[in-house]
Design an enzyme around this catalytic site. Structure first.
Site, PDB file in Angstrom:
ATOM      1  CG  ASN A 277      -1.905   1.202   1.436  1.00  0.00           C
ATOM      2  OD1 ASN A 277      -1.490   2.263   0.826  1.00  0.00           O
ATOM      3  ND2 ASN A 277      -3.031   0.893   2.121  1.00  0.00           N
TER       4      ASN A 277
ATOM      5  CG  HIS B 103      -2.533   6.339   1.470  1.00  0.00           C
ATOM      6  ND1 HIS B 103      -2.403   7.743   1.239  1.00  0.00           N
ATOM      7  CD2 HIS B 103      -2.892   6.276   2.594  1.00  0.00           C
ATOM      8  CE1 HIS B 103      -2.862   8.694   2.464  1.00  0.00           C
ATOM      9  NE2 HIS B 103      -3.303   7.679   3.155  1.00  0.00           N
ATOM     10  CE  LYS B 104      -2.223   0.029   5.794  1.00  0.00           C
ATOM     11  NZ  LYS B 104      -2.329  -1.504   6.061  1.00  0.00           N
TER      12      LYS B 104
ATOM     13  CG  ASP C 270      -3.294  -8.041  10.769  1.00  0.00           C
ATOM     14  OD1 ASP C 270      -3.892  -7.582   9.717  1.00  0.00           O
ATOM     15  OD2 ASP C 270      -3.541  -9.087  11.412  1.00  0.00           O
TER      16      ASP C 270
ATOM     17  CG  PHE D 160     -10.149   2.013   4.063  1.00  0.00           C
ATOM     18  CD1 PHE D 160      -9.304   3.039   4.752  1.00  0.00           C
ATOM     19  CD2 PHE D 160      -9.904   0.576   4.594  1.00  0.00           C
ATOM     20  CE1 PHE D 160      -8.389   2.553   5.623  1.00  0.00           C
ATOM     21  CE2 PHE D 160      -9.055   0.278   5.461  1.00  0.00           C
ATOM     22  CZ  PHE D 160      -8.095   1.347   5.909  1.00  0.00           C
TER      23      PHE D 160
ATOM     24  CE1 TYR E  24     -16.619  -4.203   9.454  1.00  0.00           C
ATOM     25  CE2 TYR E  24     -14.180  -4.022   9.031  1.00  0.00           C
ATOM     26  CZ  TYR E  24     -15.336  -4.761   9.258  1.00  0.00           C
ATOM     27  OH  TYR E  24     -15.308  -5.959   9.041  1.00  0.00           O
TER      28      TYR E  24
ATOM     29  CE  LYS F   6      -9.182   6.132   9.480  1.00  0.00           C
ATOM     30  NZ  LYS F   6      -9.401   5.242   8.229  1.00  0.00           N
TER      31      LYS F   6
ATOM     32  NE  ARG G 253      -3.568   2.767   8.705  1.00  0.00           N
ATOM     33  CZ  ARG G 253      -4.947   2.219   8.905  1.00  0.00           C
ATOM     34  NH1 ARG G 253      -5.091   1.026   9.087  1.00  0.00           N
ATOM     35  NH2 ARG G 253      -5.999   2.692   8.544  1.00  0.00           N
TER      36      ARG G 253
END
Ligand code: IMP
Length: 194
Positions: free
Chosen positions: A11, A13-14, A70, A150, A152, A173, A179
């Site tokens: 990912n 973006h991460k 995770d 994205f 939930y 956020k 995270r």
């Protein structure tokens, strides 16, 4: 020479987000950057176990310092479910809509809406394992609100806020998310190693 550190993710973006937090003392590399195209198994029963499985896989294959993350949504009234199964709660794939529908159906008529997102990062540095955890507590509402984010996000309101994660700008956020909290702990640790 700058220390290289593998982030077991594809990912981008991460990767960019975490690199900007870490600064220039460690150069982050993605799985793609090191030519790893394996589908790393996530078969452990816990977030800690899955993060470690991914990090161990990279460490044993490439002999490089690395970390993996995770994340799960843990709902109190559902005994911590979906938890480690958050991505594939309703189906085998990452069907966010079906996952939300399943959670809302299971919580139908239940007054205890307490939930939390929990991220675990497993870092393997010079062969030693270190864990970093980030938690954000909140509530699951009864219907979707908002279009950002994205997973939930449309049904989760963090404690102290009126809006769901999906109603907040990403920058907001990212200041309070599970995270971000886990990554900040990782960054503090790595900065002490400079
Ligand atoms: P991952 O470990 O980051 O891949 O997250 C596993 C699953 O948890 C995702 O597929 C989502 O369903 C859920 N999830 C993780 N982070 C978030 C988030 O920030 N908001 C909403 N859902 C999330």
């Amino acid at each position: 020479m700058m220390n290289e550190l593998i982030f077991a993710t594809n990912n981008q973006h991460k990767l960019t987000e975490v690199q900007s937090l870490i600064g220039d003392s460690f150069k982050l590399m993605s799985l793609k950057d090191i030519g790893c195209n394996e589908d790393i198994p996530e078969t452990a029963p816990t977030l800690e176990g899955n993060a470690l499985l991914k990090a161990r896989f990279i460490f044993s294959t490439f002999s490089k310092n690395c970390f993996a993350d995770d994340t799960g949504l843990e709902i109190e009234a559902l005994d911590g479910r979906p938890g480690v199964f958050s991505a594939r709660y309703a189906t085998d794939g990452h069907d966010f809509e079906a996952n939300i529908d399943k959670v809302l159906a299971e919580l139908s008529g239940i007054r205890n809406r307490n939930a939390r997102f929990r991220t675990v990062i497993a870092l393997i540095l010079d062969g030693s394992v270190h864990y970093f955890e980030g938690i954000v507590n909140g509530k699951i509402i009864t219907e979707r609100k908002g279009a950002e984010g994205f997973g939930y996000d449309p049904v989760f309101i963090p404690d102290g806020y009126q809006d769901t994660f999906a109603e907040m700008p990403l920058s907001e956020k990212n200041k309070i998310s599970h995270r971000a909290r886990a990554v900040n702990k990782l960054v503090d640790f790595l900065n002490q190693k400079k």
